[in-house]
Structures are given as C-alpha cells and as structure tokens.
Design an enzyme around this catalytic site. Structure first.
Site, PDB file in Angstrom:
ATOM      1  N   ASN A 126       0.883  -1.167   0.000  1.00  0.00           N
ATOM      2  CA  ASN A 126       0.000   0.000   0.000  1.00  0.00           C
ATOM      3  C   ASN A 126       0.922   1.219   0.000  1.00  0.00           C
ATOM      4  O   ASN A 126       1.469   1.585   1.033  1.00  0.00           O
ATOM      5  CB  ASN A 126      -0.880  -0.045   1.253  1.00  0.00           C
ATOM      6  CG  ASN A 126      -1.867   1.103   1.318  1.00  0.00           C
ATOM      7  OD1 ASN A 126      -1.808   2.028   0.510  1.00  0.00           O
ATOM      8  ND2 ASN A 126      -2.759   1.047   2.286  1.00  0.00           N
TER       9      ASN A 126
ATOM     10  N   ARG B 100      -2.575  -1.922  -3.466  1.00  0.00           N
ATOM     11  CA  ARG B 100      -3.811  -1.173  -3.252  1.00  0.00           C
ATOM     12  C   ARG B 100      -3.729   0.095  -4.099  1.00  0.00           C
ATOM     13  O   ARG B 100      -2.778   0.877  -3.966  1.00  0.00           O
ATOM     14  CB  ARG B 100      -3.939  -0.795  -1.783  1.00  0.00           C
ATOM     15  CG  ARG B 100      -5.125   0.079  -1.562  1.00  0.00           C
ATOM     16  CD  ARG B 100      -5.258   0.505  -0.138  1.00  0.00           C
ATOM     17  NE  ARG B 100      -6.441   1.347  -0.029  1.00  0.00           N
ATOM     18  CZ  ARG B 100      -6.551   2.364   0.804  1.00  0.00           C
ATOM     19  NH1 ARG B 100      -5.568   2.659   1.617  1.00  0.00           N
ATOM     20  NH2 ARG B 100      -7.637   3.078   0.840  1.00  0.00           N
TER      21      ARG B 100
ATOM     22  N   HIS C 199     -13.125   2.665  -0.096  1.00  0.00           N
ATOM     23  CA  HIS C 199     -13.128   1.602   0.928  1.00  0.00           C
ATOM     24  C   HIS C 199     -13.819   0.339   0.394  1.00  0.00           C
ATOM     25  O   HIS C 199     -14.311  -0.479   1.176  1.00  0.00           O
ATOM     26  CB  HIS C 199     -13.895   2.015   2.197  1.00  0.00           C
ATOM     27  CG  HIS C 199     -13.270   3.134   2.971  1.00  0.00           C
ATOM     28  ND1 HIS C 199     -14.026   4.098   3.591  1.00  0.00           N
ATOM     29  CD2 HIS C 199     -11.993   3.424   3.260  1.00  0.00           C
ATOM     30  CE1 HIS C 199     -13.232   4.952   4.218  1.00  0.00           C
ATOM     31  NE2 HIS C 199     -11.982   4.564   4.023  1.00  0.00           N
TER      32      HIS C 199
ATOM     33  N   ARG D  18     -12.141  15.464   7.826  1.00  0.00           N
ATOM     34  CA  ARG D  18     -12.908  15.822   6.620  1.00  0.00           C
ATOM     35  C   ARG D  18     -14.348  16.162   6.994  1.00  0.00           C
ATOM     36  O   ARG D  18     -14.933  15.515   7.857  1.00  0.00           O
ATOM     37  CB  ARG D  18     -12.937  14.645   5.638  1.00  0.00           C
ATOM     38  CG  ARG D  18     -11.635  14.445   4.906  1.00  0.00           C
ATOM     39  CD  ARG D  18     -11.693  13.233   3.995  1.00  0.00           C
ATOM     40  NE  ARG D  18     -10.588  12.349   4.285  1.00  0.00           N
ATOM     41  CZ  ARG D  18     -10.540  11.070   3.950  1.00  0.00           C
ATOM     42  NH1 ARG D  18     -11.537  10.498   3.302  1.00  0.00           N
ATOM     43  NH2 ARG D  18      -9.491  10.344   4.249  1.00  0.00           N
TER      44      ARG D  18
ATOM     45  N   GLY E 195     -15.496   1.778  14.396  1.00  0.00           N
ATOM     46  CA  GLY E 195     -16.534   0.739  14.311  1.00  0.00           C
ATOM     47  C   GLY E 195     -16.163  -0.524  15.075  1.00  0.00           C
ATOM     48  O   GLY E 195     -17.011  -1.146  15.721  1.00  0.00           O
TER      49      GLY E 195
ATOM     50  N   GLU F 111      -8.359  -5.539   4.572  1.00  0.00           N
ATOM     51  CA  GLU F 111      -8.230  -5.205   3.157  1.00  0.00           C
ATOM     52  C   GLU F 111      -7.028  -5.918   2.536  1.00  0.00           C
ATOM     53  O   GLU F 111      -7.075  -6.349   1.392  1.00  0.00           O
ATOM     54  CB  GLU F 111      -8.081  -3.687   2.999  1.00  0.00           C
ATOM     55  CG  GLU F 111      -9.373  -2.953   3.331  1.00  0.00           C
ATOM     56  CD  GLU F 111      -9.179  -1.515   3.750  1.00  0.00           C
ATOM     57  OE1 GLU F 111      -8.631  -1.298   4.854  1.00  0.00           O
ATOM     58  OE2 GLU F 111      -9.573  -0.610   3.018  1.00  0.00           O
TER      59      GLU F 111
END
Ligand code: ADP
Length: 406
Positions: free
Chosen positions: A7, A91, A180, A241, A333, A385
């Site tokens: 990544n 990625r 995502h 953001r 989460g 991921e």
C-alpha cells in the site's frame, strides 16, 4: 505461494507478506518519511520482535529494496530468497469506471492508473510509484492492482449520478465512485459466511468508520449506494474531513475568507470534521475521553458524528426497502462500544436491538452483537483489506500460470 501486498502512498509504503497456503501473515511493516534522511523502516516478522531502522531513503525504489532485503535477511527475515516472493498485490485508490475488479498489471493498466491521476491526485501517483518500484526490484514478477473503487462499480446511475449538467459526467467523469470498496466487500462476505446466509439473499449496511469513514448499502452482495463520492470527502463526518455540507459553502468561504482553491480544499479535507468541531481533537478516543470529562465541544463532535452516521443508515434502509444486517468495521466501528450503542439504541424503530454484553466485550474477533430477538443482525467485523488484496493477487497469479503460453 507467497504474496506481498503493498500500500504505497506519497511518502510511505506499507507491506504485508502472506503465505497463501493458509492465509497467514509472515511479516508486515512500513517505511515512513520516504524522501527524507530520517526515513524509518518498521518490520514485524510473525512471532519475532519488531525491528526499527532509521536511514536515508530518498525514493520508493530504495524503500522497496529495503523491504525486500529485510524480508530475506538471514536473521530478521522470513524468506530464504527473493524467489520466494511469488506475486505482488497493490492497493490502488482510484480505478475510475475502467476497473470493476482486481487486474494483473501491464502497460495498459499502468497508463490507465496514470490517466486517473486527476481524479485521485493525492493517492494514485503514490500507488503507481509503488508499482514501478517493485518492477525495478523484481522485473518479472506478477503484479496485481486492487482498486478501492472497484466494488462500487455495480451502483446504478440513480445512485452514482449527480444532478448537475451532464457535461461534467461525460467530459470530466464526475460521478459517485465510492471508496473503501475492498473493506465493504470483505466485511459483507464475512457476515454472509458467519451467518450462513447467501450474499445474494441479504441486504446489508456496512459502516467503515475510521479516520476516513464511509457507509455502503449492499444489496444481494452488490454495492447499491455508498456515501463517498467523486472523492473521499463526501458523506460522513470524519476525523478531519467535513463530509456532506451545502456545496454553496465553498464559493461563500472562498469569497469571505479570500481562500484559494487549494486552501478551501485543505480546509475541507484537513481542518474540518471531528477536528474542527471539537476544537483540535481529530481522534475519536480523545474526543470520547474529553466529552466524558465535560468538554462540550468534544460532546458536540461525537453527537454530530453519530447523528450523521445514523441518518445515512436510515437513508440506506429506505434506499433498499429494508435491510437484514448492520456491520461495523475500522478503528471506531471495531473499537467503540459507545458509538455502536448510541447508534443502535436510536434505531430501535427499525428493529435493531443490541446485546449490551456482547457489544461491550473486547475480543478483536468477528462477532455478532445484536440480541437474539433483534430483527436486524448487528455485526462487528475487523476489516482485512490486505487479505482481500492477497486473495485477488493469488487468484490472478494462479490464472496466469494456467494460461497456455503463446
Ligand atoms: P484509518 O482511516 O487511518 O485507517 P482507523 O481505521 O485506524 O483509521 O481508525 C482510526 C480511528 O479509530 C481514530 O479516530 C481512533 O481514535 C479510533 N479508535 C481506535 N480505537 C478506539 C476506541 N477504543 N474507541 C474509540 N475510537 C477508537
């Protein structure tokens, strides 16, 4: 077969090496501050102590060389030689409308990633640099690109088009892409496996809420709508953001504060969200602690974050005419029982009911946290991921070896 997942960002490279015979991680790590004299390599071989090395690493090719060297180091490494790296998966953030799945990288794919630079100026250049750096070190290796946008390519126009003049879509490719995707796809697949219900018979709402955050409506295993848009700025309130705001704020702010395009971009991407509302805290853990100590701005930041997430869940419940499972993943989460409880308790009208004890339990495993009589299943699934990218890379590499040579 061993697969190296990369990544690459503009100044960093993260890596994980998988043994695909049992999908275990052999080693992982990262190189940070590429381009500086004080670049740092952090390497964690499975079952051994973490190693840190500070040195001058001026470009990605050198960074990848360092990674390959440490992976094959007689003492700290986990491989005998570079021949034991069989394929590399990358990625890549933006795949535009071109890529609806992972692909083997060839000249055409590299050109396309480059063509998409203007849609993801902060992300795609880093990924391409990573691809070229692997190529420079391992010229003949199979490389595969996995795109954050690919999973969302199933969205229908009713979800992906913006109600603005069509020239922006036709000429400038302005539409909702969503991000995502690898994470939303992974967690939805896990829920289907664990609940024993086929993906194509389930409606799910998956919440990937970390520093960056997005929600996806997944109907019958396919992305139907997602909260991020042309860029990862749209949708939920995030660490720094803004997420959704009245678009008229942009010209208004530029006019009133005499901001340039870059400045307004930076204001919305780096100085907004939790950070702005709390008065300088961008990290959800700090916000929750400060709120518990009576800090009103931190409490407002938490409340807005939760409220905006819950509104999206309600919207997607309506978009799909109901849903079967609500899934939480990523930093907030997976770890914040408080956030999950606040959201779920206020969705009781939809038939969401938490098992409070299961919700509070900190295991780090995939788990169901809804009560047995909840109409909607609620799951916590740690995202992975890298494993998804490794699986796609493995599949492409195996397909390649099975193709007849010409
Ligand atoms: P990224 O988008 O950078 O990959 P992560 O998925 O790692 O982000 O999520 C980082 C966020 O998760 C941070 O805001 C962090 O505060 C939050 N987080 C981690 N652990 C907890 C926790 N126990 N409670 C609340 N928030 C947490």
């Amino acid at each position: 077969m061993n697969v190296l997942v990369i990544n690459a960002g503009s100044s960093s490279v993260k890596y994980q090496l998988f043994d695909m015979t049992n999908e275990t991680v052999m080693a992982k790590g990262k190189v940070e501050r590429i381009g500086m004299e004080t670049a740092m390599l952090t390497h964690e071989p499975a079952g051994k102590l973490e190693i840190r090395e500070v040195s001058e690493i001026l470009d990605h090719t050198t960074a990848i060389r360092k990674v390959l060297r440490i992976l094959t180091d007689p003492k700290e490494g986990v491989l005998r030689s570079l021949h034991d790296v069989h394929a590399v998966g990358h990625r890549v953030v933006h795949g535009g409308e071109t890529f609806s799945g992972s692909v083997r990288i060839d000249e055409g794919v590299k050109q396309e990633i480059k063509r998409l630079f203007d849609l993801a100026p902060l992300h795609n250049p880093g990924a391409l640099t990573g691809i070229l750096a692997v190529e420079a070190n391992l010229p003949h290796i199979t490389q595969v690109a996995a795109f954050d946008t690919a999973f969302h390519q199933t969205m229908p126009p009713v979800s992906f088009r913006y109600p603005i003049p069509s020239v922006f879509y036709k000429k400038h490719r302005v539409r909702r892409y969503g991000f995502h995707g690898t994470s939303h796809q992974y967690v939805s697949g896990r829920v289907s496996e664990l609940s024993g219900r086929p993906l194509d018979q389930m409606k799910m709402i998956t919440c990937h809420i970390g520093n960056g955050a997005s929600v996806t409506a997944i109907m019958n295993g396919k992305s139907f709508d997602t909260s991020m848009g042309l860029t990862p700025l749209e949708g939920l309130m995030m660490g720094t953001r803004s997420g959704d705001i009245d678009p008229a704020i942009v010209p208004f702010a530029m006019d009133k504060e005499d901001l340039s395009l870059n400045e307004v971009n930076s204001m919305l991407n780096r100085h907004s969200g939790l950070f702005a509302v709390s008065g300088g805290l961008g990290d959800m853990r700090e916000i929750i602690e400060a709120a518990q100590e009576g800090d009103r701005n931190a409490q407002l930041a938490f409340d807005m974050y939760e409220y905006r997430l819950r509104k999206y869940i309600g919207a997607y419940a309506a978009a799909m005419n109901g849903f079967d499972a609500l899934v939480f993943t990523a930093g907030v989460g997976e770890n914040s029982a408080l956030l999950r409880k606040t959201v779920c308790d206020r969705l009781s009208f939809l038939g969401v009911k938490l098992d409070d004890e299961a919700n509070e339990r900190r295991t780090g495993d995939d788990r169901i946290v809804s009560a047995a009589d909840s109409r909607i299943e609620v799951w916590v699934i740690p995202t992975n991921e890298e494993l998804m990218i490794a699986r796609d890379t493995f599949r492409e590499a195996v397909n390649e070896t099975m193709q007849p040579s010409t």
